[in-house]
Design an enzyme around this catalytic site. Structure first.
Site, PDB file in Angstrom:
ATOM      1  N   ASP A 169      43.364  35.140  43.931  1.00 42.71           N
ATOM      2  CA  ASP A 169      43.125  36.220  44.888  1.00 42.71           C
ATOM      3  C   ASP A 169      41.705  36.241  45.421  1.00 42.71           C
ATOM      4  OD1 ASP A 169      42.391  36.996  42.207  1.00 42.71           O
ATOM      5  OD2 ASP A 169      42.078  39.029  42.957  1.00 42.71           O
ATOM      6  N   GLU A 220      42.262  38.933  39.933  1.00 43.49           N
ATOM      7  CA  GLU A 220      40.976  38.972  39.235  1.00 43.49           C
ATOM      8  C   GLU A 220      40.033  39.987  39.853  1.00 43.49           C
ATOM      9  OE1 GLU A 220      36.719  37.681  38.517  1.00 43.49           O
ATOM     10  OE2 GLU A 220      37.822  37.989  40.384  1.00 43.49           O
TER      11      GLU A 220
END
Length: 379
Positions: free
Chosen positions: A84, A145
């Site tokens: 991400d 994350e």
């Protein structure tokens, strides 16, 4: 809209990086990037599996683990990167200009952490193509994350055979080695007053926003000491301009490389909020939760020694230092592994000026292969 502008001849790692940066992958929406990485692993001939944590954590992708079985003695290592990026506010149009990759779309590039994705995949490809001897290499790719290390926290770390690992998630010149990261706690403080018409009956109201403002003035915020910081990042309250606000919520955090200082500053913030609520005739609702746990390595720890050696083999002098941020490494270190965060040349991450040099992408492939070699020689 996404597009890749690629006017110059590039290498495989750069080509993959440009392609990844053209794919949106904000937290929870990583499926397309994950599938692109899985196609690369399939093309290399590597086996992988994806855990089922995606639906549970609110993501379209889970954690992906891929193993390159050992063909030599030594120390196995794992490499970790996250799918991400921070949320987008514009188009993705990665462009290569004079050796630098930027986004011409007015938002982030996504080098954090797609540069690490591309580098780790290319390093794995070269290990296979060159039949490079190694003591075992595991690749771990995580979702979400950027909003609290969510994917890594959901991963069963006992599945890792390696006890030493690396993430490439530090925006600094190659050579920086993060040997310490802070512990953090987050706070949610809600002031509850009494609503009233702001023009007709203001004296009947008790302003939760005023109470919150008084609290903020008295809180220790910013850089508190060399290893401690605190911040109020969000303020939410009120319903209309002509209504004395009944509720106001502050979201704050405290970080420190000294665990005791985290607790001390959190208590000071709560005390400031409680006092402000009292003098404003409001009540206070408080929530304090751990955000992540810090770590500190010694120079002679194995993960640090291997990183220093690999950097030296590729022409870099290692610079050991502390970071004020967190990465998936925090999760693995909290679970008893040794995981070091290595800088990879990213600049101005999380901003429209985010960029990375293609030379740094290619050199990080060299650093990764040198890590593999250093781990093979370690005993």
């Amino acid at each position: 809209m996404t597009a890749v502008e690629q006017p110059q001849l590039t290498s495989r790692v750069v080509d993959l990086f440009l392609e990844l940066c053209a794919i949106p992958s904000p937290p929870g929406q990583e499926r397309a990037v994950a599938d692109r990485i899985l196609r690369e692993l399939d093309a290399i001939g590597l086996e992988w599996d994806e855990d089922g944590c995606g639906p549970a954590i609110g993501s379209t992708a889970g954690n992906v683990l891929c193993r390159l079985p050992a063909n030599a003695a030594g120390v196995p290592i794992f490499l970790c990167a996250h799918f991400d990026t921070v949320p987008l506010d514009g188009d993705l149009r990665p462009v290569l200009d004079d050796g630098i990759v930027r986004n011409a779309g007015g938002t982030i590039l996504g080098a954090d952490d797609k540069s690490a994705l591309a580098v780790m995949v290319e390093a794995a490809r070269r290990i296979v193509e060159d039949e490079r001897p190694h003591a075992g290499v595991e690749l771990l790719f995580t979702p979400m994350e950027e909003i609290g290390l969510v994917g890594a926290n959901a991963f069963d770390a006992t599945r890792l055979e390696a006890r030493v690992g690396y993430v490439y998630d530090q925006a600094a010149p190659i050579g920086d080695v993060v040997v310490g990261s802070p512990t953090a706690q987050e706070l949610e403080l809600t002031f509850v007053g009494r609503a009233a018409h702001a023009g007709m009956y203001p004296e009947d109201g008790r302003s939760a926003v005023l109470a919150a403002a008084r609290a903020i003035v008295d809180m220790p915020l910013g850089r508190i000491d060399e290893v401690t910081s605190a911040n109020v990042g969000l303020v939410r309250g009120g319903t209309a301009r002509n209504v004395v606000p009944e509720r106001c919520t502050l979201e704050a955090e405290v970080r420190s490389h000294d665990d005791a200082r985290v607790s001390e500053v959190v208590q000071q913030i709560v005390d400031a909020a409680a006092f402000a609520a009292s003098v404003s005739e409001c009540s206070l609702e408080t929530r304090v939760e751990p955000k992540y746990r810090g770590y500190r390595f010694r120079e002679d720890d194995l993960a640090v020694r291997l990183a220093v050696e690999a950097l030296a083999q590729t022409g870099y002098t290692a610079r050991l230092g502390l970071s004020g941020g967190a990465a998936d490494a925090n999760v693995f270190n909290a679970r008893g592994l040794q995981c070091v965060n290595l800088a990879n040349g990213m600049t101005d991450i999380h901003t429209p000026d985010e960029r990375i040099a293609i030379e740094d992408l290619e050199r990080m492939v060299d650093v990764t292969l040198a890590l593999v070699d250093a781990a093979r020689e370690a005993r």
